[in-house]
Design an enzyme around this catalytic site. Sequence first.
Site, PDB file in Angstrom:
ATOM      1  N   LYS A 178       0.840  -1.219   0.000  1.00  0.00           N
ATOM      2  CA  LYS A 178       0.000   0.000   0.000  1.00  0.00           C
ATOM      3  C   LYS A 178       0.866   1.256   0.000  1.00  0.00           C
ATOM      4  O   LYS A 178       2.066   1.196   0.292  1.00  0.00           O
ATOM      5  CB  LYS A 178      -0.928  -0.017   1.216  1.00  0.00           C
ATOM      6  CG  LYS A 178      -0.233   0.019   2.575  1.00  0.00           C
ATOM      7  CD  LYS A 178      -1.220   0.073   3.739  1.00  0.00           C
ATOM      8  CE  LYS A 178      -1.857  -1.259   4.016  1.00  0.00           C
ATOM      9  NZ  LYS A 178      -2.613  -1.277   5.283  1.00  0.00           N
ATOM     10  N   ASP A 221       5.837   0.561 -18.735  1.00  0.00           N
ATOM     11  CA  ASP A 221       4.461   0.446 -18.224  1.00  0.00           C
ATOM     12  C   ASP A 221       3.817   1.826 -18.152  1.00  0.00           C
ATOM     13  O   ASP A 221       3.133   2.168 -17.196  1.00  0.00           O
ATOM     14  CB  ASP A 221       4.460  -0.220 -16.829  1.00  0.00           C
ATOM     15  CG  ASP A 221       3.053  -0.667 -16.412  1.00  0.00           C
ATOM     16  OD1 ASP A 221       2.816  -0.840 -15.195  1.00  0.00           O
ATOM     17  OD2 ASP A 221       2.177  -0.788 -17.303  1.00  0.00           O
TER      18      ASP A 221
END
Length: 334
Positions: free
Chosen positions: A25, A133
């Site tokens: 996270k 990406d």
Amino acid sequence: MSRYPTLRSCGYELDRTIGTGGFGKVKLATHTLTGEKVAIKIMDKTKLGKDLPRVKLEISALKNLSHPNICKLYQVIETESHCYVVMEYCSGGELFDHIVEKSRLSEMESRMFFRQIISAVSYLHDNGYAHRDLKPENVLLDREQNLKIIDFGLCAKPQGGMDSLLLTSCGSPTYAAPELIQGVKYHGSEVDIWSMGVILYALLCGCLPFESDNIDELFKKILKGKYIEPGWLSSGSKRLLRRMLCVDPLKRIRISELINDPWISLGFGCPPSTKNHNVDRCKDTECLEVISQYCEIDKEIIWSRISKWKYDSETATYLLLLNKKKYGAPLVLK
Ligand SMILES: CN(C)C[C@H]1CC[C@H](N2C(=O)N(C)Cc3cnc4ccc(-c5cc(Cl)c(O)c(Cl)c5)nc4c32)CC1
């Protein structure tokens, strides 16, 4: 009691979670000494498994990169079980949400954002990296609407330099170049150009050039390279999109041509900056003075430690003071 006592003892006050991913996270936090907000990517090393090399790769890349449109690294903290990556907080959210909010952007606003992506990607390529990406979700905005590219977990720094071929198929199919999804050898720089074409299309059109819920259908569309050109597109933007979303990588526009494309300079009168920002590791005596007075240590000794760029607490304090100075905030340590 905070779940991450290490962070409190390292001088950070944790706030809310601002995002999650396969890695773990990202939490908002405050750097206690400077009061600056930061984003901390928290990863449980015991759960990372095969993703651990991606984390190491990203940290190594971020340590080598210093550019106004690439998310800044401040500090890396490792314990037995966790890895904490302290980075620049991007309060403006994702570029993707900005596009959705406005349904699509004007040519001028698209160009203003896209020039920043060109500047960052040309800097990446000049320093031997391919991102691999690139997508709107990996482009964030700071409080002044400056773009910040993030997520270097799939980036490549080919051993033989940017002319050598890569093979790993990675990234999100929607933004992936034909040669990448075909599994043939490819140049990292060429697949980044294709992904940038998809981002430019999203900026100008408010939707994606190649979409399908069925992965095979999506692949067919990408390999054909055919997409809708909405009526509002100018001839200049259509021409540029065709040169970026070119199925044959050998015929695809190169970053050097992209920088000098007339559509990119319209209204700006000059190409985007390709300055090499590694010089940002300059010695700022004002910031050093503040740290020196706070620690009661001679500023040359402070600089001798900071200029080793260990990305420890001193690096973080120095870089965050530089940030405050850039925004005109008072240079004080609490
Ligand atoms: C969907 N992804 C796989 C993860 C997602 C996690 C939240 C993050 N974020 C957001 O989504 N906001 C909306 C707020 C926000 C604010 N500042 C941030 C600063 C840095 C980063 C960041 C995140 C990751 Cl995973 C990185 O590798 C790097 Cl180099 C940087 N994310 C931030 C971030 C965006 C990405």
